[in-house]
Motif scaffolding. Structure first.
Motif, PDB file in Angstrom:
ATOM      1  N   GLU A   1       0.685  -1.282  -0.015  1.00  0.00           N
ATOM      2  CA  GLU A   1       0.036   0.105   0.099  1.00  0.00           C
ATOM      3  C   GLU A   1       0.925   1.380  -0.086  1.00  0.00           C
ATOM      4  OE1 GLU A   1      -2.835  -0.024   3.056  1.00  0.00           O
ATOM      5  OE2 GLU A   1      -3.736  -2.105   2.504  1.00  0.00           O
ATOM      6  N   ASN A   2       2.044   1.150   0.453  1.00  0.00           N
ATOM      7  CA  ASN A   2       3.137   2.416   0.383  1.00  0.00           C
ATOM      8  C   ASN A   2       3.874   2.450  -0.945  1.00  0.00           C
ATOM      9  OD1 ASN A   2       2.484   2.816   3.042  1.00  0.00           O
ATOM     10  ND2 ASN A   2       3.775   1.411   3.842  1.00  0.00           N
ATOM     11  N   TRP A   3       3.446   1.629  -2.062  1.00  0.00           N
ATOM     12  CA  TRP A   3       3.986   1.753  -3.153  1.00  0.00           C
ATOM     13  C   TRP A   3       3.041   2.038  -4.203  1.00  0.00           C
ATOM     14  CZ3 TRP A   3       9.344   0.761  -4.296  1.00  0.00           C
ATOM     15  CH2 TRP A   3      10.036   0.357  -3.034  1.00  0.00           C
ATOM     16  N   GLU A   4       3.360   2.756  -5.393  1.00  0.00           N
ATOM     17  CA  GLU A   4       2.465   3.044  -6.255  1.00  0.00           C
ATOM     18  C   GLU A   4       3.530   3.060  -7.555  1.00  0.00           C
ATOM     19  OE1 GLU A   4       0.019   6.632  -8.022  1.00  0.00           O
ATOM     20  OE2 GLU A   4      -0.289   5.971  -5.761  1.00  0.00           O
ATOM     21  N   ASP A   5       3.485   2.482  -8.696  1.00  0.00           N
ATOM     22  CA  ASP A   5       4.213   2.388  -9.996  1.00  0.00           C
ATOM     23  C   ASP A   5       5.749   2.181  -9.564  1.00  0.00           C
ATOM     24  OD1 ASP A   5       1.923   2.654 -11.395  1.00  0.00           O
ATOM     25  OD2 ASP A   5       1.831   4.704 -11.181  1.00  0.00           O
ATOM     26  N   GLY A   6       6.134   1.709  -8.670  1.00  0.00           N
ATOM     27  CA  GLY A   6       7.497   1.252  -8.417  1.00  0.00           C
ATOM     28  C   GLY A   6       8.090   2.367  -7.343  1.00  0.00           C
ATOM     29  N   VAL A   7       7.320   3.209  -6.888  1.00  0.00           N
ATOM     30  CA  VAL A   7       7.903   4.080  -6.179  1.00  0.00           C
ATOM     31  C   VAL A   7       7.176   4.072  -4.524  1.00  0.00           C
ATOM     32  CG1 VAL A   7       8.010   6.723  -5.788  1.00  0.00           C
ATOM     33  CG2 VAL A   7       7.910   5.933  -7.800  1.00  0.00           C
TER      34      VAL A   7
ATOM     35  N   ALA B   1      11.850   6.199  -2.445  1.00  0.00           N
ATOM     36  CA  ALA B   1      12.509   5.222  -2.952  1.00  0.00           C
ATOM     37  C   ALA B   1      11.921   4.908  -4.201  1.00  0.00           C
ATOM     38  CB  ALA B   1      13.073   4.146  -2.316  1.00  0.00           C
ATOM     39  N   VAL B   2      12.791   4.694  -5.522  1.00  0.00           N
ATOM     40  CA  VAL B   2      12.318   4.065  -6.694  1.00  0.00           C
ATOM     41  C   VAL B   2      12.901   2.810  -6.721  1.00  0.00           C
ATOM     42  CG1 VAL B   2      12.086   4.449  -9.238  1.00  0.00           C
ATOM     43  CG2 VAL B   2      11.961   6.435  -7.651  1.00  0.00           C
ATOM     44  N   ASP B   3      12.101   1.721  -6.927  1.00  0.00           N
ATOM     45  CA  ASP B   3      12.368   0.508  -7.663  1.00  0.00           C
ATOM     46  C   ASP B   3      12.938   0.236  -8.805  1.00  0.00           C
ATOM     47  OD1 ASP B   3      12.694  -2.288  -8.368  1.00  0.00           O
ATOM     48  OD2 ASP B   3      11.449  -2.789  -6.568  1.00  0.00           O
TER      49      ASP B   3
ATOM     50  N   ALA C   1       9.847   0.430 -11.672  1.00  0.00           N
ATOM     51  CA  ALA C   1       9.323   1.908 -12.163  1.00  0.00           C
ATOM     52  C   ALA C   1       9.389   1.922 -13.533  1.00  0.00           C
ATOM     53  CB  ALA C   1      10.205   2.838 -11.529  1.00  0.00           C
ATOM     54  N   PRO C   2       8.424   2.622 -14.265  1.00  0.00           N
ATOM     55  CA  PRO C   2       8.576   2.451 -15.815  1.00  0.00           C
ATOM     56  C   PRO C   2       9.785   3.567 -16.197  1.00  0.00           C
ATOM     57  CG  PRO C   2       6.666   3.988 -14.766  1.00  0.00           C
ATOM     58  CD  PRO C   2       7.259   3.152 -13.623  1.00  0.00           C
TER      59      PRO C   2
ATOM     60  N   GLU D   1      19.002   7.046  -7.274  1.00  0.00           N
ATOM     61  CA  GLU D   1      20.297   7.187  -7.823  1.00  0.00           C
ATOM     62  C   GLU D   1      20.717   5.896  -8.690  1.00  0.00           C
ATOM     63  OE1 GLU D   1      24.600   8.071  -5.575  1.00  0.00           O
ATOM     64  OE2 GLU D   1      22.945   6.845  -4.530  1.00  0.00           O
ATOM     65  N   ASN D   2      21.511   6.156  -9.323  1.00  0.00           N
ATOM     66  CA  ASN D   2      21.972   4.961 -10.467  1.00  0.00           C
ATOM     67  C   ASN D   2      20.931   4.341 -11.243  1.00  0.00           C
ATOM     68  OD1 ASN D   2      24.752   5.675  -9.754  1.00  0.00           O
ATOM     69  ND2 ASN D   2      24.566   4.533  -7.903  1.00  0.00           N
ATOM     70  N   ASN D   3      19.763   5.058 -11.659  1.00  0.00           N
ATOM     71  CA  ASN D   3      18.683   4.246 -12.239  1.00  0.00           C
ATOM     72  C   ASN D   3      19.278   4.502 -13.857  1.00  0.00           C
ATOM     73  OD1 ASN D   3      16.561   3.638 -13.847  1.00  0.00           O
ATOM     74  ND2 ASN D   3      15.182   3.986 -11.872  1.00  0.00           N
ATOM     75  N   GLU D   4      19.563   3.358 -14.516  1.00  0.00           N
ATOM     76  CA  GLU D   4      20.288   3.534 -15.877  1.00  0.00           C
ATOM     77  C   GLU D   4      18.864   3.241 -16.859  1.00  0.00           C
ATOM     78  OE1 GLU D   4      23.271   0.831 -16.309  1.00  0.00           O
ATOM     79  OE2 GLU D   4      24.643   1.836 -14.937  1.00  0.00           O
ATOM     80  N   LYS D   5      17.568   3.161 -16.431  1.00  0.00           N
ATOM     81  CA  LYS D   5      16.536   2.656 -17.277  1.00  0.00           C
ATOM     82  C   LYS D   5      15.621   4.259 -17.360  1.00  0.00           C
ATOM     83  CE  LYS D   5      16.088  -2.123 -15.911  1.00  0.00           C
ATOM     84  NZ  LYS D   5      15.345  -3.296 -15.119  1.00  0.00           N
ATOM     85  N   LEU D   6      15.791   4.959 -16.409  1.00  0.00           N
ATOM     86  CA  LEU D   6      14.971   5.993 -16.338  1.00  0.00           C
ATOM     87  C   LEU D   6      15.152   7.274 -17.486  1.00  0.00           C
ATOM     88  CD1 LEU D   6      12.836   7.703 -14.700  1.00  0.00           C
ATOM     89  CD2 LEU D   6      14.930   8.933 -13.489  1.00  0.00           C
TER      90      LEU D   6
END
Length: 170
Positions: A38-44, A53-55, A59-60, A78-83
């Motif tokens: 319930e504390n997560w939405e779209d990977g956040v 935090a962003v998973d 996350a898209p 930090e260090n999200n190479e997909k974003l």
């Protein structure tokens, strides 16, 4: 706030004041709070009005932070190479230090309309970022906020009151 939450696996709720300057995820990963879907939405992962935090795996690539979010926490993404693109809601007021550091594929950012503060090294190392249009109302940009980026064009708002060496050229 610098405190250790390690060793508190039963933690289910954390109430953070709006006055909190900076906050990060460290110590929360093993808590019930973090594991609660319930504390997560779209990977956040959100705590109140704060994106914590962003998973990277959930996350898209074209991430949209949910409406009502006022803060982005330290090291959130930090260090999200997909974003590749990032859209903040109009409610966002503050982006903490190193929040999106080394997001090397990030090409586009929509900052929303209420942003007032960007912390140090918040977007440093975002080498695919070529152009930014900073919103009216932004008053403070900390040291190295866009250090070592691929920026070619920057539009500053008339409201900026403090600009602390946000770019470094080598």
């Amino acid at each position: 706030l610098h405190c250790s939450i390690y060793g508190t696996p039963n933690l289910e709720e954390l109430i953070l004041p709006d006055s909190l300057k900076e906050f990060s995820l460290y110590g929360l990963e093993d808590t019930k709070l973090y594991k609660n879907p319930e504390n997560w939405e779209d990977g956040v992962f959100y705590i109140g009005n704060r994106a914590v935090a962003v998973d990277k795996n959930k996350a898209p690539a074209d991430l949209k932070i949910k409406d009502g979010t006022k803060h982005i926490s330290m090291w959130a993404c930090e260090n999200n190479e997909k974003l590749t693109s990032l859209t903040f809601p109009d409610s966002l007021e503050k982006i903490d230090s190193v929040s999106f550091k080394q997001c090397t594929a990030l090409k586009e950012i929509n900052f929303g309309k209420s942003l007032k503060f960007i912390g140090n090294s918040a977007f440093s190392g975002c080498t695919s970022l070529k152009e930014i249009d900073l919103p009216e109302g932004l008053t403070k940009i900390e040291y190295g906020a866009f250090e070592s980026c691929g920026l070619e064009k920057i539009t500053f708002p008339s409201t900026v009151e403090r600009l602390t060496v946000i770019f470094t050229f080598f």
